[in-house]
Structures are given as C-alpha cells and as structure tokens.
Design a protein around this motif. Structure first.
Motif, PDB file in Angstrom:
ATOM      1  N   VAL A  57      -1.584  -0.677   1.361  1.00  0.00           N
ATOM      2  CA  VAL A  57      -1.512   0.567   2.130  1.00  0.00           C
ATOM      3  C   VAL A  57      -0.391   0.443   3.150  1.00  0.00           C
TER       4      VAL A  57
ATOM      5  N   TYR B  70      -9.013   1.971   3.212  1.00  0.00           N
ATOM      6  CA  TYR B  70      -7.736   2.685   3.273  1.00  0.00           C
ATOM      7  C   TYR B  70      -7.616   3.486   4.575  1.00  0.00           C
TER       8      TYR B  70
ATOM      9  N   LEU C 201       0.978   3.996  -1.055  1.00  0.00           N
ATOM     10  CA  LEU C 201       0.174   2.977  -1.730  1.00  0.00           C
ATOM     11  C   LEU C 201       0.904   2.400  -2.941  1.00  0.00           C
TER      12      LEU C 201
END
Length: 305
Positions: free
Chosen positions: A270, A102, A209
């Motif tokens: 993401v 991430y 997200l």
C-alpha cells in the motif's frame, strides 16, 4: 492482526481445523463400513468363509452396497456443507481483515462494507463448471463407492477373510479422505485469495497498490512457487509459473500443477509499504500509536451498513 502474514496464519489454521473434521468424518465412515462387513460375515458366512456366490444370492450384495452407498451419500452432503462454510469464512475474513490493514496503512477511509450474500456467493463459485464443489464431490463420492464395491468383490472372489477385506476398505476410504482434504484446501485457498484481491480492488480507489507473491517456504512448497516468492507486479498484473500457469494470484493460475494444494499467498504493498501498524501524527511528528482493533473496526462497518 498487524500484517497480512498474520491473517494468512489465522486462515490456514481455520483450514487445518476443517481438515481434522474431514478426517473424523471418514474415520466414522470407515468404522461403520467395517461393522457392516463384519455383520455380513456373521450372517452369510459358512465355517468362517464368505463366498461372493453366497453373498450374491437373493441380491444380498446389491442391497448391502445400496445401504452402504446411501450412508456415504449422507457423508458427502455433510462434507459439501462443511467445505462451503469454510469457503465463506475464508472469503469474508480475508476480505475484511485485509481491508482493515489497507485503511490504517493509507490513513484514509476507503468505504468498505460487509460483503453481501450475492457477492459472497459469486466469489465461492468456481468459474470452471466442472471444478465447482458439488460436481467435484459428486465425482469423488461415486469413485469411492465404486472402489469399495470393487475391493469387496475382489476380496470375496479371492477367498479372503474379514481382516484382509477390511484392509482393502482402508485403502478405498483413505483415497476418499485424501481427495476431500485436497478439495477443501484448494477451494478454501482459492476463495481466501479472492477475498484479498477484491478488498485490494476497493482499496486501490484511494491508494496505490501493488501485489507480491508470498510463498510458504518449507520443504512442501513446489520449486516453481519458491522462484516466484517476492515477485511484485502491478495490481492488475499477472504471475507466470515455470509449470505453465499464468494468473492474477496463487490459486488462480488456471493450471492444476500450480493451483492444487497451493499454500502460497498474496501480499499487497500500500503506497509502497506492506501494511503493518497504524501511523499517525502527534505534535507534528510521525509516530506509531495503538489503534482501533479489527473487531471494533468491523463493528463500525456493521453499524454503518
């Protein structure tokens, strides 16, 4: 680890290794039980036959079963530790490895830290008391012991020899092995997914997200989960299965038909993209460049903590 599917493969291999250890544990118990039964025949049989009446004299059968049960208790204590260790590794590894992806996809420090012992402990505990690992294994252990006693008793009452009774024991112990493998995979999968969910919650403070159901598309995947493959919902959204389960992710559908032995995963998008490799700019251009490895990144977290 370049993407979340690689993490899933790594974690699944860890579960498969644990399943092989479970197989070894039950194979050892099978061998020792058969040795004990053979010794009972050598000691108490007459003309090669062992009757239930003869074995039951002087509480012989009860004592033999108590000895057998005591050894099975030891096995299940070992099994409890084995599965607990597996669950802890699944949670921590998925949490950190997902966090690593991430950060590099969003190109921002998200403030991740190594999960504390208290956080890990809370993640490992099933929210449903009767489904918590000690309770599950205790019930399975008692059932295995009961089935073994019944099989031996019925075999002796039917006048069966050692070979047939040993075959009966194969079935009882195989039942225990299968239950243990199912419990290990189901619980490891539950906390594995929880690790990714928790890391996504943290990452969502710095990036947008969304989550996507990612099925293991092979002949073993249940039809309802094939239909969910690729389904994208908001971070706090839920998935709905045709089996009746409703939940935040695979393994968290609050329905046995969905959760037991599930191998599906969750993938987070993401800022609209699945984490793949780090992006950076060189001379004003977006390029893909080598980046710090996961192990180096993890070491940085340890030092920061």
């Amino acid at each position: 680890m370049k993407n979340q599917n690689e993490i899933d493969k790594y974690l699944d291999e860890m579960i498969e290794k644990a399943e092989r250890k479970i197989d070894q544990l039950f194979a050892r118990r099978m061998k020792e039980i058969k040795n004990q039964i053979a010794a009972m025949y050598d000691k108490y049989s007459k003309d090669g036959e062992l009757s239930y009446t003869e074995l039951n004299k002087y509480n012989r059968f009860r004592k033999e079963m108590e000895r057998m049960a005591a050894e099975i208790h030891k096995d299940y204590r070992e099994l409890l530790k084995m599965i607990n260790d597996l669950m802890e590794k699944q949670y921590v590894e998925n949490y950190l490895r997902s966090a690593y992806l991430y950060e590099f996809e969003a190109q921002v420090n998200m403030g991740f830290t190594i999960p504390s012992a208290a956080v890990i402990s809370a993640a490992l505990e099933n929210p449903i008391p009767e489904l918590r690992l000690p309770a599950l294994l205790e019930a399975d252990r008692n059932q295995v012991i009961s089935r073994i006693a019944i099989e031996i008793t019925q075999g002796l009452q039917a006048g069966e020899g050692y070979a047939k009774i040993a075959s009966r024991i194969d079935g009882a112990v195989h039942f225990g092995r299968k239950k243990a493998r199912t419990t290990a995979r189901t619980e490891a999968h539950r906390v594995q997914v929880e690790g990714r969910l928790k890391s996504a919650e943290k990452a969502s403070e710095k990036a947008d997200l969304k989550k996507m159901w990612d099925s293991t598309l092979d002949a073993r995947t249940r039809i309802g989960h094939r239909k969910l493959d690729g389904k994208v919902v908001p971070l706090n959204g839920v998935f709905k299965s045709l089996y009746g389960g409703v939940g935040k992710a695979p393994g968290h559908m609050h329905n046995a038909k969905d959760d037991i032995n599930c191998r599906c995963s969750i993938i987070f998008l993401v800022n609209g993209q699945k984490p793949e490799v780090r992006r950076s700019k060189i001379a004003g251009k977006n390029v893909v460049i080598p980046f710090v490895t996961y192990e180096e990144w993890k070491e940085q977290l340890k030092k920061a903590g």
